[in-house]
Design an enzyme around this catalytic site. Structure first.
Site, mmCIF file in Angstrom:
data_model
loop_
_atom_site.group_PDB
_atom_site.id
_atom_site.type_symbol
_atom_site.label_atom_id
_atom_site.label_comp_id
_atom_site.label_asym_id
_atom_site.label_seq_id
_atom_site.Cartn_x
_atom_site.Cartn_y
_atom_site.Cartn_z
ATOM 1 N N HIS A 1 -8.262 -4.871 -0.282
ATOM 2 C CA HIS A 1 -6.778 -4.254 -0.332
ATOM 3 C C HIS A 1 -6.128 -4.839 0.938
ATOM 4 O O HIS A 1 -4.879 -4.685 0.873
ATOM 5 C CB HIS A 1 -7.255 -2.714 0.030
ATOM 6 C CG HIS A 1 -5.838 -1.848 0.075
ATOM 7 N ND1 HIS A 1 -4.910 -2.032 -0.899
ATOM 8 C CD2 HIS A 1 -5.421 -1.194 0.964
ATOM 9 C CE1 HIS A 1 -3.975 -1.111 -0.697
ATOM 10 N NE2 HIS A 1 -4.157 -0.549 0.405
ATOM 11 N N ASP A 2 -6.692 -5.305 2.135
ATOM 12 C CA ASP A 2 -6.048 -5.915 3.095
ATOM 13 C C ASP A 2 -5.473 -7.127 2.963
ATOM 14 O O ASP A 2 -4.743 -7.762 3.790
ATOM 15 C CB ASP A 2 -6.999 -5.883 4.128
ATOM 16 C CG ASP A 2 -7.226 -4.683 5.383
ATOM 17 O OD1 ASP A 2 -6.267 -3.740 4.928
ATOM 18 O OD2 ASP A 2 -7.751 -4.468 6.289
ATOM 19 N N ARG B 1 -12.163 5.946 10.379
ATOM 20 C CA ARG B 1 -11.642 4.683 10.387
ATOM 21 C C ARG B 1 -12.675 3.794 9.879
ATOM 22 O O ARG B 1 -12.228 2.699 9.250
ATOM 23 C CB ARG B 1 -11.117 4.050 11.741
ATOM 24 C CG ARG B 1 -10.814 2.684 11.801
ATOM 25 C CD ARG B 1 -9.273 2.655 10.638
ATOM 26 N NE ARG B 1 -8.655 1.222 11.216
ATOM 27 C CZ ARG B 1 -7.619 1.071 10.407
ATOM 28 N NH1 ARG B 1 -7.226 1.834 9.538
ATOM 29 N NH2 ARG B 1 -7.129 -0.046 10.756
ATOM 30 N N ASP C 1 -8.783 -6.201 -4.824
ATOM 31 C CA ASP C 1 -8.382 -4.989 -4.303
ATOM 32 C C ASP C 1 -9.120 -3.903 -4.991
ATOM 33 O O ASP C 1 -8.475 -3.723 -6.352
ATOM 34 C CB ASP C 1 -7.005 -4.890 -4.105
ATOM 35 C CG ASP C 1 -6.479 -3.330 -3.669
ATOM 36 O OD1 ASP C 1 -7.367 -2.531 -3.397
ATOM 37 O OD2 ASP C 1 -5.189 -3.364 -3.251
ATOM 38 N N SER D 1 0.870 -1.220 -0.067
ATOM 39 C CA SER D 1 -0.009 0.142 0.007
ATOM 40 C C SER D 1 0.972 1.311 -0.104
ATOM 41 O O SER D 1 1.690 1.408 -0.875
ATOM 42 C CB SER D 1 -0.867 -0.120 1.089
ATOM 43 O OG SER D 1 -1.819 1.170 1.208
#
Length: 383
Positions: free
Chosen positions: A355-356, A227, A322, A157
């Site tokens: 994405h994680d 968040r 992602d 990232s």
């Protein structure tokens, strides 16, 4: 935490810090008269100092990449799945360094640090930071550790963006660049997500225009919302459906506006946890740094020209689900490297984690990553 540490863990680690008294000139034209970097190391530096790996962290991570700070710590460092004996970044072969970026809130100099000129926290007066500034500060850390050339600079990232910038700014100081789940610049949609998150923080009455330290306040509501929004973008729709579906907390619908769905509970938990651990000004600073990353800007918006300076070999990895930094963005990086006849290995990993995924122990991902890092070890490390 188990009674014994896992055999593939780096074990108990102690955070370190280094203060630099020489001013650091920043790309903005400002400078930091002095600054501290928090960092951790794993493994041993060999006699030739040729086996050093730099890990660059993502937006909300820090220098605690692997292992445990104490036997009471519930979870290991954020990249423990990839760093340790027998793992892709094998600490039996590599000496690993991970530093907390400037502007951070976990030991490195940042907005919550005391400004020596005023004796008060920097707050919103902390200077703007770009990825080039991080790379320059990391190069100074390498100098202080006696590391002239990294075997590899690795990151996912925003960390992958740093690995890319390293290859441009210090082409002779790294042999390999590992760029995972990254992009050569943010899309308008990504910038928009970051702006909504920043607006949530700045709209919190406890933010006090960035000077909340003086009021002994924390803009928790804004941080929670930021968040929660960010976390949604890090996960894929498939993963959220598999993990939560439309499951209700109480098993049946309720009236009113109270929390009903399990996914709501999960997001609120993640938001509250983050608000207790992260600094609001750091979040604003880091997201702006992310927004401004664009190495092609200095080369007439031509990424191929920007990458002409690079000399490293590259591993570029993307993940099918992602949607924040899609495989198409990694292919932009790959094409610019191939246009310069650089040595490139590219892989798109089938994964549902969004994405994680770069943080997850996905077998195909670990296999590709491990194979490449074995090549790095064979080329630049001595036994």
């Amino acid at each position: 935490m188990p009674d014994a540490l896992p055999p593939d863990s780096v074990g108990l680690v102690t955070p370190l810090s280094m203060t630099f008294r020489e001013p650091l000139a920043l790309e903005s034209g400002a400078s930091l008269p002095e600054y501290t970097l928090a960092y951790e190391t794993y493994g041993e530096l060999n006699a030739e100092r040729s086996n050093a790996i730099l890990i660059c962290h993502a937006l909300s991570s820090n220098h605690h990449a692997a292992g445990y700070h104490s036997m009471d710590e519930r979870k290991p460092g954020w990249w423990d799945s990839c760093v340790g004996p027998g793992k892709p970044i094998d600490t039996r072969r590599f000496f690993v360094v991970c530093s907390n970026n400037l502007g951070g809130c976990h030991g490195s100099t940042g907005p919550a640090s005391i400004n020596p000129a005023s004796g008060k926290p920097y707050g919103k007066g902390f200077p703007d930071i770009v990825v080039k500034d991080w790379v320059r500060s990391q190069a100074r850390l390498a100098d202080a550790l006696g590391i002239r050339r990294w075997a590899a600079v690795v990151g996912g990232s925003l960390g992958g963006m740093q690995a890319l910038q390293w290859s441009i700014d210090y082409p002779e100081r790294l042999a390999h660049s590992v760029v995972i789940a990254a992009a050569p610049r943010l899309s308008a949609q990504n910038i928009a997500f970051n702006e909504v998150a920043r607006t949530a923080i700045k709209s919190d009455p406890d933010f006090h225009d960035g000077n909340f330290y003086e009021y002994k306040a924390i803009p928790e509501r804004g941080l929670r919302l930021a968040r929660m929004l960010g976390h949604i973008t890090y996960l894929s729709d498939d993963l959220m459906h598999a993990r939560f579906g439309r499951e209700l907390q109480a098993g049946s619908p309720t009236t009113g506006y109270e929390m009903e769905f399990q996914v709501e509970s999960y997001l609120r938990y993640q938001g509250s946890k983050f608000a207790r651990e992260f600094d609001a000004n750091t979040y604003l600073l880091m997201t702006k740094t992310l927004d401004h990353f664009d190495p092609a800007r200095d080369y007439d918006n031509d990424l191929t020209r920007a990458m002409k300076r690079a000399r490293a070999a590259f591993l570029v990895i993307s993940f099918t689900s992602d949607w924040r930094f899609s495989p198409a963005r990694s292919r932009e990086i790959m094409r610019s490297l191939l246009d310069n006849n650089l040595d490139v290995v590219y892989a798109t990993i089938e994964a549902d984690e969004g994405h994680d995924a770069f943080l997850m122990p996905i077998p195909q991902y670990l296999e590709v990553f491990s194979a490449y890092m074995q090549r790095v070890a064979q080329q630049v490390c001595t036994s």
